[in-house]
Write an enzyme that holds these catalytic residues in place. Structure first.
Site, short mmCIF file in Angstrom:
data_model
loop_
_atom_site.label_atom_id
_atom_site.label_comp_id
_atom_site.label_asym_id
_atom_site.label_seq_id
_atom_site.Cartn_x
_atom_site.Cartn_y
_atom_site.Cartn_z
N SER A 49 14.64 19.45 -3.41
CA SER A 49 14.99 18.69 -4.54
C SER A 49 16.45 18.44 -4.96
O SER A 49 17.41 18.68 -4.37
CB SER A 49 13.89 18.80 -5.73
OG SER A 49 14.15 17.67 -6.50
N ASP A 88 10.48 13.62 -2.69
CA ASP A 88 10.95 15.16 -2.88
C ASP A 88 10.09 16.41 -2.22
O ASP A 88 8.83 16.17 -2.25
CB ASP A 88 10.37 15.12 -4.73
CG ASP A 88 11.22 15.96 -5.25
OD1 ASP A 88 10.95 17.11 -5.09
OD2 ASP A 88 12.17 15.65 -6.11
#
Length: 382
Positions: free
Chosen positions: A44, A206
């Site tokens: 991320s 993500d």
């Protein structure tokens, strides 16, 4: 050289804390020290920090200074479009998707448009330098993780020395490939907030989603020790069992904040605790017995640095620095200190007052542990 891996977790704007830790580490290590992490793994927003380090041509101090400059110059408009018209368009696309089986017609659905982040990272990061650092033996491998929405797999895309092999485990895999901007934006596409990214035949989002073993990529790439930077103060015992008065039922933002924490924070903390327990068990078994019995597991030295203060509380004080359009929607859903959902706001708080305080906190937390850090890297404490 000990194969020490740097593991950087996700967390949106909370990843600014990692920058302060890395700056302190650069001050603790000798001047002009090369990158102490031959293996760098990020997920991320942590993936952005990981690639920024791996792609920098200078020494470690210069790389961390460049990263800090990038974060301190950051503003909300450089990450996502926040105008009233931009947000209205996104909501309109979400509404239109209800008449198209819930799917975006021309582009992936999201609440915010992170087009400015694409432009910023393309300008600030020279991906070609990764290969140069690998060829110069400054870097063994860099890995960033994203989640495939079709397969449900957590995929760690890595670029490294030729002998490194891909791997497949339950719900996770490692794929050798040149890291591109698409991989980076896919890894940092916070679910529902930022749009997914298509890589080859699959859309990715993500990397914190469904990442069951955040430490696994580093170990697969040959790490012998781990330096882990978290973005939560949960490992601080003084926060354990702390009761907060209940003033109202949970707001939507409070619920979403817990869902985000379960993806971005809990998996890493659980994996670290599991590794520490396993190390304790392995220390009870003599190495000669492990070899005789064919036990391939080995103890892994680690050091974890995480915030000494509650990041949510800091975020609650800094929400006012967000643009009025974003504040309106955060307030409406309870993403404020009063509404109990400041956690959700912290992921989008790319405002300098919040970022600078987290960087300072990361620097202080690491300098307080300077002796332990020096010992971990086997450097004399200053």
């Amino acid at each position: 050289m000990t194969q020490t891996a740097l593991v950087l977790s996700g967390g949106g704007a909370r990843a600014a804390y990692q920058v302060g830790v890395l700056q302190a580490l650069a001050d603790i290590l000798p001047d002009g020290a090369t990158n102490p992490f031959p293996i760098i793994c990020g997920t991320s927003a942590g993936a952005i920090n990981a690639i920024a380090l791996a792609a920098h041509p200078g020494n470690f101090r210069e790389a961390t200074a460049h990263l800090a400059h990038l974060w301190l110059d950051l503003s909300v408009e450089q990450v996502y479009r926040h105008g009233w018209w931009d947000i209205t368009k996104s909501l309109s696309r979400l509404g239109a998707s209800l008449f198209n089986d819930g799917v975006g017609r021309k582009r992936p659905l999201s609440l915010l448009d992170n087009g400015p982040l694409w432009e910023l990272l393309a300008e600030k990061i020279n991906f070609a330098n990764i290969d140069k650092n690998i060829a110069a033996n400054k870097l063994r491998a860099v890995s960033i993780t994203a989640m495939g929405y079709t397969s449900g797999q957590s995929v760690s895309f890595f670029q490294g020395q030729p002998e490194l092999q891909s791997w497949v485990r339950f719900r996770r895999a490692g794929v050798a490939t040149p890291i591109r901007l698409e991989h980076l934006l896919a890894s940092s596409a916070i679910p529902t907030i930022f749009p997914t990214v298509r890589i080859n035949r699959e859309y990715f989002g993500d990397g914190a989603l469904r990442q069951l073993a955040p430490l696994s990529p580093a170990l697969h790439l040959g790490a012998e020790s781990l330096f882990v930077i978290g973005v939560s103060g949960n490992r601080n015992p003084k926060h354990w069992g702390k009761r907060v008065p209940v003033r109202h039922s949970p707001s939507m933002a409070q619920i979403v904040g817990h869902l985000l924490n379960s993806a971005f924070i809990d998996a890493l903390e659980n994996d670290v605790e599991h590794m520490e327990r396993l190390n304790q068990l392995l220390e009870l078994i003599p190495e000669s017995v492990r070899q005789a019995e064919g036990i391939e597991l080995r103890p892994v030295q680690s050091m974890v640095v995480s915030p000494s203060k509650a990041v949510d509380a800091i975020a609650g004080r800094k929400v006012r620095y967000l643009p009025s359009s974003v504040r309106y929607f955060l307030r409406a859903t309870g993403a404020t200190a009063k509404g109990g959902g400041a956690t959700a706001a912290s992921y989008l708080l790319f405002a300098k007052p919040f970022i600078s305080e987290l960087i300072e906190l990361g620097y202080q937390d690491t300098m307080w542990e300077a002796a332990g850090v020096s010992q971990f890297f086997q450097q004399p404490a200053s």
